[in-house]
Design a protein around this motif. Structure first.
Motif, PDB file in Angstrom:
ATOM      1  N   LEU A 240      -2.898  -2.790  -6.833  1.00 40.91           N
ATOM      2  CA  LEU A 240      -2.253  -1.491  -7.686  1.00 40.91           C
ATOM      3  C   LEU A 240      -1.914  -1.885  -9.082  1.00 40.91           C
ATOM      4  CD1 LEU A 240       0.101  -0.147  -5.040  1.00 40.91           C
ATOM      5  CD2 LEU A 240      -1.507   1.292  -6.209  1.00 40.91           C
TER       6      LEU A 240
ATOM      7  N   ALA B 243       1.894   2.725  -3.437  1.00 44.79           N
ATOM      8  CA  ALA B 243       1.189   3.572  -4.261  1.00 44.79           C
ATOM      9  C   ALA B 243       1.717   4.822  -5.095  1.00 44.79           C
ATOM     10  CB  ALA B 243      -0.264   3.624  -3.545  1.00 44.79           C
TER      11      ALA B 243
ATOM     12  N   SER C 243       0.829  -1.231  -0.083  1.00 42.36           N
ATOM     13  CA  SER C 243       0.004   0.082   0.090  1.00 42.36           C
ATOM     14  C   SER C 243       0.725   1.258   0.079  1.00 42.36           C
ATOM     15  CB  SER C 243      -1.177  -0.066   1.270  1.00 42.36           C
ATOM     16  OG  SER C 243      -1.813  -1.118   1.059  1.00 42.36           O
TER      17      SER C 243
ATOM     18  N   LEU D  74      -5.839   2.525  -0.596  1.00 38.71           N
ATOM     19  CA  LEU D  74      -5.710   3.041  -1.781  1.00 38.71           C
ATOM     20  C   LEU D  74      -6.143   4.569  -2.076  1.00 38.71           C
ATOM     21  CD1 LEU D  74      -4.501  -0.109  -3.868  1.00 38.71           C
ATOM     22  CD2 LEU D  74      -3.360   1.182  -2.316  1.00 38.71           C
TER      23      LEU D  74
ATOM     24  N   GLY E 125      -2.901  -3.927  -1.413  1.00 40.91           N
ATOM     25  CA  GLY E 125      -2.097  -3.295  -2.065  1.00 40.91           C
ATOM     26  C   GLY E 125      -1.608  -3.747  -3.306  1.00 40.91           C
TER      27      GLY E 125
END
Length: 441
Positions: free
Chosen positions: A285, A256, A253, A325, A282
């Motif tokens: 992403l 990001a 995370s 996010l 995460g």
């Protein structure tokens, strides 16, 4: 080549977000996952022997967790041969202390079930805004399991858990639609309950389900017998917990804003050590940035994101399972070529701040066009200008502001130090990313 001088906060307390002068070309090595570090710490406190956490995250949230376990009688310290590692030595849990939760959801939701196993009262306090974070669900669940809790009817911090050295366990039904941490916090201590634990969710959909999957996987790693085959129900048998010797994955995370920098500047950023398989939310992403126009490569060297020449694509996305996010994705959407909709994140109104209101307020103050919805944001891109970006003691707001600052001159970030909650080295990493001339081949 993008470049940036070291950029500590100025005399007015504001951090001038560095402006990129060209495509970012960088390799960014991230510290360990906060979510995994804290889960491993709790399980280590329940183990029979000492555990070793390799490359754990040391941030405000994890330091608060470590100190909370010390208050309950555990030893947590650096390894003699590798001080960056943590050695956790469990002892009989004791009461009589005070746990400072800060603003850490993991601490305020994971530690009360541990304290219930201690002999004696344990007081829980936190930052000023911590009292606004939802807590009544887990407190009522513990009461249903026979735990005595004193909160003067608040259902929030501060409160006291009066442990009796044991918890009978059994089955409990709760509504975890405000936070998956209610489920995880109970499950992490469930193996030490006399009859184990069965948690059944009854309510709207649970946010951030990958975090519960992470909890179940870490329990399995520690030798617990768990069952998650029934929808909305999680079961853990009473059992001993094995000691751990684990390497903590990088915090995906926290990647990001670094990965998004490649898309924003048309550059390339690589994160070494990105796992091929992970329960971290995460990891979403990869799909999100692909949809927004980036080229994605995951190989043995890590994850590499390259910004394409087609600009930033707007998107309609449900971030329910990876809501952390949202701030960085919202900043990307504000820079996109067409409107975007972020859905499924109503629960982040109860995070460090009301993140939906905060994002709408700050992006609009920079000239954006953002409207709050019941469960997210509608974002219409408009030319942005500089200004002060308030962060509301929320680390993710700092990260969103830094990303905007790469391409919007004159953004000054309030209280950049709040990013220490999960990434104390953020400013150094950000400046280092901008100072690299090229990524290694």
């Amino acid at each position: 080549m993008p470049s940036a001088d070291p950029s500590p906060p100025g005399p007015d307390g504001l951090w001038a977000a560095p402006l990129a002068t060209g495509p970012v070309q960088a390799v960014v090595t991230l510290p360990g996952s906060k979510s995994l570090t804290n889960r491993y710490l709790v399980l280590s406190a329940h183990a029979q022997e000492s555990s070793r956490l390799r490359s754990p995250l040391r941030s405000r949230d994890t330091l608060l967790m470590a100190q909370a376990l010390r208050e309950l009688g555990c030893e947590v310290g650096g390894a003699p041969d590798q001080p960056a590692d943590w050695i956790v030595t469990p002892h009989t849990l004791r009461g009589g202390g005070t746990v400072d939760c800060g603003l850490a959801g993991n601490v305020m939701r994971f530690v009360p079930p541990v304290a219930a196993l201690a002999a004696g009262p344990v007081a829980f306090i936190g930052d000023a805004h911590a009292a606004a974070r939802p807590m009544s669900v887990i407190l009522e669940a513990l009461r249903a399991l026979g735990v005595e809790i004193h909160d003067e009817g608040r259902g929030s911090l501060p409160f006291t858990v009066r442990g009796r050295g044991a918890v009978r366990g059994g089955a409990v039904t709760l509504d975890a639609s405000a936070s998956s941490q209610f489920v995880s916090g109970l499950l992490l201590s469930g193996p030490r309950f006399e009859h184990g634990l069965t948690v059944h969710h009854d309510g709207k959909s649970v946010p951030s389900l990958p975090h519960i999957e992470m909890t179940m996987e870490t329990l399995r790693d520690a030798g617990a017998m768990v069952d998650d085959t029934t929808p909305h129900t999680w079961h853990v048998e009473p059992s001993e917990i094995n000691s751990l010797d684990v390497v903590v994955e990088p915090d995906l995370s926290n990647a990001a804003q670094f990965l998004a920098a490649a898309l924003v500047t048309g550059g390339r950023v690589r994160i070494p050590g990105w796992p091929q398989y992970t329960t971290q939310g995460g990891d979403a992403l990869r799909d999100i940035l692909d949809r927004m126009g980036a080229d994605i490569v995951l190989d043995r060297d890590g994850l590499t994101i390259t910004g394409g020449g087609g600009g930033i694509h707007g998107l309609d996305i449900d971030l329910h399972d990876s809501s952390e996010l949202t701030p960085v994705i919202a900043a990307l959407c504000a820079l996109a070529e067409r409107p975007s909709v972020i859905r499924g994140v109503a629960h982040i109104r109860g995070h460090e701040t009301d993140r939906l209101a905060a994002l709408a307020t700050e992006l609009n103050a920079l000239g954006g066009d953002v409207r709050e919805t019941e469960d997210g944001l509608r974002i219409r891109p408009r030319p942005l200008h500089g200004g002060t970006f308030h962060t509301y003691a929320d680390h993710r707001m700092v990260m969103a502001a830094a990303l905007l600052g790469l391409v919007v001159p004159g953004i000054h970030v309030e209280n950049v130090a709040t990013v220490a909650k999960t990434l104390p080295t953020f400013v150094d990493l950000w400046d280092g990313m901008l100072g690299q001339s090229q990524a290694p081949a």
